[in-house]
Design a protein around this motif. Structure first.
Motif, short mmCIF file in Angstrom:
data_model
loop_
_atom_site.label_atom_id
_atom_site.label_comp_id
_atom_site.label_asym_id
_atom_site.label_seq_id
_atom_site.Cartn_x
_atom_site.Cartn_y
_atom_site.Cartn_z
N GLY A 125 11.17 7.15 16.03
CA GLY A 125 11.64 7.83 14.83
C GLY A 125 10.86 9.11 14.58
O GLY A 125 10.02 9.52 15.38
N PRO A 126 11.12 9.73 13.45
CA PRO A 126 10.40 10.95 13.09
C PRO A 126 8.91 10.68 12.86
O PRO A 126 8.47 9.54 12.77
N ARG A 127 8.14 11.74 12.75
CA ARG A 127 6.69 11.63 12.62
C ARG A 127 6.29 10.85 11.38
O ARG A 127 5.36 10.05 11.42
N TRP A 128 6.99 11.04 10.25
CA TRP A 128 6.60 10.34 9.03
C TRP A 128 6.84 8.84 9.15
O TRP A 128 6.10 8.03 8.59
N VAL A 129 7.87 8.45 9.92
CA VAL A 129 8.13 7.03 10.14
C VAL A 129 7.01 6.41 10.97
O VAL A 129 6.54 5.31 10.68
N ARG A 130 6.56 7.15 11.99
CA ARG A 130 5.46 6.64 12.81
C ARG A 130 4.18 6.54 11.99
O ARG A 130 3.39 5.60 12.17
N ALA A 131 3.97 7.47 11.05
CA ALA A 131 2.78 7.42 10.20
C ALA A 131 2.83 6.21 9.26
O ALA A 131 1.83 5.49 9.10
N VAL A 132 3.97 5.94 8.67
CA VAL A 132 4.12 4.78 7.79
C VAL A 132 3.97 3.49 8.59
O VAL A 132 3.34 2.53 8.14
N ALA A 133 4.52 3.47 9.79
CA ALA A 133 4.40 2.28 10.65
C ALA A 133 2.95 2.03 11.02
O ALA A 133 2.48 0.89 11.00
N THR A 134 2.21 3.08 11.33
CA THR A 134 0.79 2.94 11.66
C THR A 134 0.01 2.40 10.46
O THR A 134 -0.83 1.50 10.61
N ALA A 135 0.31 2.92 9.28
CA ALA A 135 -0.37 2.44 8.07
C ALA A 135 -0.02 0.97 7.80
O ALA A 135 -0.89 0.16 7.43
N THR A 136 1.23 0.61 7.99
CA THR A 136 1.66 -0.77 7.77
C THR A 136 0.96 -1.73 8.73
O THR A 136 0.46 -2.78 8.32
N LEU A 137 0.88 -1.34 10.00
CA LEU A 137 0.22 -2.19 10.98
C LEU A 137 -1.28 -2.27 10.72
O LEU A 137 -1.90 -3.33 10.93
N ALA A 138 -1.89 -1.19 10.23
CA ALA A 138 -3.32 -1.21 9.91
C ALA A 138 -3.60 -2.16 8.74
O ALA A 138 -4.56 -2.94 8.78
N VAL A 139 -2.78 -2.12 7.72
CA VAL A 139 -2.95 -3.02 6.58
C VAL A 139 -2.74 -4.47 7.01
O VAL A 139 -3.49 -5.37 6.61
N ALA A 140 -1.75 -4.70 7.86
CA ALA A 140 -1.50 -6.06 8.36
C ALA A 140 -2.71 -6.57 9.15
O ALA A 140 -3.09 -7.74 9.02
N GLU A 141 -3.31 -5.72 9.95
CA GLU A 141 -4.48 -6.12 10.72
C GLU A 141 -5.66 -6.41 9.81
O GLU A 141 -6.39 -7.38 10.01
N LEU A 142 -5.85 -5.60 8.77
CA LEU A 142 -6.93 -5.86 7.81
C LEU A 142 -6.72 -7.19 7.10
O LEU A 142 -7.68 -7.95 6.91
#
Length: 64
Positions: free
Chosen positions: A27-44
């Motif tokens: 997807g677009p760059r903002w989607v990848r940024a939100v996905a990265t943030a979501t996965l980081a929170v899930a890992e925490l």
């Protein structure tokens, strides 16, 4: 008020999940940024939770 807050959290969680799926498909760059943030929170959350989840599993196994 509580229902409003829980509804907002639910919208954020579902939106994050949608962004993870869309980013996996390129997807677009903002989607990848939100996905990265979501996965980081899930890992925490996963790292912060093992003591509680392991103790609940132990108590469930002892109850059998």
């Amino acid at each position: 008020m509580t229902v409003l807050i829980l509804s907002g959290v639910l919208v954020l969680v579902v939106g994050g999940c949608v962004c993870v799926v869309r980013a996996a498909r390129g997807g677009p760059r903002w989607v990848r940024a939100v996905a990265t943030a979501t996965l980081a929170v899930a890992e925490l959350l996963r790292v912060a939770d093992p003591l509680r989840s392991s103790s609940s599993r132990r108590s469930d196994a002892q109850g059998d």
